[in-house]
Design a protein around this motif. Structure first.
Motif, short mmCIF file in Angstrom:
data_model
loop_
_atom_site.label_atom_id
_atom_site.label_comp_id
_atom_site.label_asym_id
_atom_site.label_seq_id
_atom_site.Cartn_x
_atom_site.Cartn_y
_atom_site.Cartn_z
N HIS A 89 -77.22 -26.26 -30.45
CA HIS A 89 -76.33 -26.61 -29.34
C HIS A 89 -75.77 -25.35 -28.71
O HIS A 89 -75.38 -24.41 -29.41
CB HIS A 89 -75.17 -27.47 -29.86
CG HIS A 89 -74.17 -27.81 -28.80
ND1 HIS A 89 -74.42 -28.72 -27.81
CD2 HIS A 89 -72.93 -27.32 -28.56
CE1 HIS A 89 -73.36 -28.80 -27.01
NE2 HIS A 89 -72.45 -27.95 -27.45
N ARG A 90 -75.74 -25.32 -27.38
CA ARG A 90 -75.11 -24.22 -26.64
C ARG A 90 -74.11 -24.84 -25.68
O ARG A 90 -74.47 -25.62 -24.80
CB ARG A 90 -76.14 -23.41 -25.87
CG ARG A 90 -77.05 -22.61 -26.78
CD ARG A 90 -78.01 -21.77 -25.99
NE ARG A 90 -77.30 -20.69 -25.32
CZ ARG A 90 -77.86 -19.91 -24.40
NH1 ARG A 90 -79.09 -20.10 -24.03
NH2 ARG A 90 -77.16 -18.94 -23.85
N GLN A 91 -72.86 -24.47 -25.82
CA GLN A 91 -71.77 -25.03 -25.01
C GLN A 91 -71.69 -24.30 -23.67
O GLN A 91 -71.83 -23.08 -23.61
CB GLN A 91 -70.44 -24.87 -25.75
CG GLN A 91 -69.26 -25.50 -25.06
CD GLN A 91 -69.35 -27.01 -25.02
OE1 GLN A 91 -69.80 -27.63 -25.96
NE2 GLN A 91 -68.92 -27.59 -23.93
N TYR A 92 -71.47 -25.03 -22.58
CA TYR A 92 -71.22 -24.44 -21.28
C TYR A 92 -69.78 -23.93 -21.24
O TYR A 92 -68.85 -24.65 -21.60
CB TYR A 92 -71.43 -25.47 -20.16
CG TYR A 92 -72.87 -25.82 -19.94
CD1 TYR A 92 -73.68 -25.03 -19.13
CD2 TYR A 92 -73.44 -26.93 -20.54
CE1 TYR A 92 -75.01 -25.34 -18.91
CE2 TYR A 92 -74.77 -27.25 -20.34
CZ TYR A 92 -75.54 -26.45 -19.52
OH TYR A 92 -76.87 -26.75 -19.32
N LEU A 93 -69.60 -22.69 -20.79
CA LEU A 93 -68.28 -22.06 -20.78
C LEU A 93 -67.96 -21.48 -19.41
O LEU A 93 -68.86 -21.17 -18.63
CB LEU A 93 -68.21 -20.94 -21.82
CG LEU A 93 -68.42 -21.33 -23.27
CD1 LEU A 93 -68.51 -20.09 -24.14
CD2 LEU A 93 -67.31 -22.24 -23.75
N THR A 94 -66.68 -21.34 -19.13
CA THR A 94 -66.19 -20.70 -17.92
C THR A 94 -65.21 -19.61 -18.32
O THR A 94 -64.31 -19.86 -19.12
CB THR A 94 -65.47 -21.72 -17.01
OG1 THR A 94 -66.39 -22.75 -16.65
CG2 THR A 94 -64.95 -21.06 -15.75
N ARG A 95 -65.39 -18.41 -17.79
CA ARG A 95 -64.45 -17.32 -18.05
C ARG A 95 -63.46 -17.25 -16.89
O ARG A 95 -63.85 -17.20 -15.74
CB ARG A 95 -65.17 -15.99 -18.22
CG ARG A 95 -64.20 -14.84 -18.51
CD ARG A 95 -64.90 -13.54 -18.79
NE ARG A 95 -65.52 -13.61 -20.10
CZ ARG A 95 -66.80 -13.34 -20.33
NH1 ARG A 95 -67.60 -13.03 -19.34
NH2 ARG A 95 -67.28 -13.40 -21.55
N LEU A 96 -62.17 -17.27 -17.23
CA LEU A 96 -61.10 -17.23 -16.23
C LEU A 96 -60.32 -15.93 -16.35
O LEU A 96 -60.04 -15.47 -17.46
CB LEU A 96 -60.13 -18.40 -16.44
CG LEU A 96 -60.68 -19.81 -16.28
CD1 LEU A 96 -59.59 -20.82 -16.60
CD2 LEU A 96 -61.20 -20.04 -14.88
N GLN A 97 -59.94 -15.37 -15.21
CA GLN A 97 -59.02 -14.24 -15.15
C GLN A 97 -57.70 -14.80 -14.64
O GLN A 97 -57.63 -15.28 -13.51
CB GLN A 97 -59.57 -13.16 -14.21
CG GLN A 97 -58.69 -11.96 -14.07
CD GLN A 97 -58.72 -11.07 -15.29
OE1 GLN A 97 -59.74 -10.99 -15.97
NE2 GLN A 97 -57.61 -10.41 -15.57
N ILE A 98 -56.66 -14.75 -15.46
CA ILE A 98 -55.36 -15.31 -15.07
C ILE A 98 -54.70 -14.36 -14.09
O ILE A 98 -54.51 -13.18 -14.38
CB ILE A 98 -54.47 -15.52 -16.31
CG1 ILE A 98 -55.18 -16.38 -17.37
CG2 ILE A 98 -53.14 -16.15 -15.91
CD1 ILE A 98 -55.57 -17.75 -16.92
N GLU A 99 -54.34 -14.90 -12.92
CA GLU A 99 -53.73 -14.07 -11.87
C GLU A 99 -52.21 -14.13 -11.90
O GLU A 99 -51.54 -13.11 -11.82
CB GLU A 99 -54.26 -14.47 -10.50
CG GLU A 99 -55.74 -14.19 -10.34
CD GLU A 99 -56.29 -14.65 -9.02
OE1 GLU A 99 -55.72 -15.57 -8.41
OE2 GLU A 99 -57.30 -14.06 -8.58
N SER A 100 -51.65 -15.35 -11.98
CA SER A 100 -50.19 -15.47 -11.96
C SER A 100 -49.74 -16.77 -12.59
O SER A 100 -50.51 -17.74 -12.69
CB SER A 100 -49.65 -15.39 -10.53
OG SER A 100 -50.10 -16.51 -9.78
N ILE A 101 -48.49 -16.77 -13.04
CA ILE A 101 -47.86 -17.97 -13.60
C ILE A 101 -46.70 -18.31 -12.67
O ILE A 101 -45.79 -17.50 -12.46
CB ILE A 101 -47.37 -17.71 -15.03
CG1 ILE A 101 -48.55 -17.39 -15.94
CG2 ILE A 101 -46.60 -18.92 -15.55
CD1 ILE A 101 -48.16 -16.90 -17.31
N ASN A 102 -46.74 -19.50 -12.10
CA ASN A 102 -45.72 -19.95 -11.16
C ASN A 102 -44.87 -21.01 -11.83
O ASN A 102 -45.33 -22.11 -12.10
CB ASN A 102 -46.37 -20.52 -9.90
CG ASN A 102 -47.40 -19.58 -9.33
OD1 ASN A 102 -47.16 -18.40 -9.21
ND2 ASN A 102 -48.57 -20.10 -9.00
N ALA A 103 -43.60 -20.67 -12.12
CA ALA A 103 -42.73 -21.62 -12.81
C ALA A 103 -41.54 -21.98 -11.93
O ALA A 103 -40.98 -21.15 -11.28
CB ALA A 103 -42.25 -21.05 -14.13
#
Length: 103
Positions: A89-103
């Motif tokens: 099995h090979r899982q599909y993955l997405t790499r994310l670069q976190i830009e900002s946290i808006n609270a």
């Protein structure tokens, strides 16, 4: 400042500038996405915990990769019965670069 987000049935602790691998999300490389499933936001001594999510909090991220992970082998057998099953099995993955946290 950091946040705890939920995506793909898992929780991740992220901060601005972090790179995180999550289960596949729709979008092409270079697209910006907004994750609204924020469970906790912490800034210094101030902590906001959602019930279940923090109202109005979002995390902005950019997709930097769409790929498949390493292969894992699953081997199942029944002793003394000549039953052996091997699957990969090979899982599909997405790499994310976190830009900002808006609270």
């Amino acid at each position: 400042m950091y946040a705890v987000i939920r995506t793909g049935g898992k929780q991740y602790r992220v901060a601005a500038g972090d790179s995180v691998e999550v289960e596949k999300l729709d979008g092409a490389v270079g697209d910006s996405i907004t994750l609204s499933d924020v469970l906790l936001v912490a800034a210094g001594d101030t902590v906001k915990v959602g019930a279940p999510v923090v109202e109005g909090a979002t995390v902005s991220a950019k997709i930097t990769g769409q790929y498949r992970g390493n292969k894992i082998l699953v081997f199942r057998y029944r002793p003394k019965k000549r039953i052996r099953v091997r699957k990969g099995h090979r899982q599909y993955l997405t790499r994310l670069q976190i830009e900002s946290i808006n609270a």
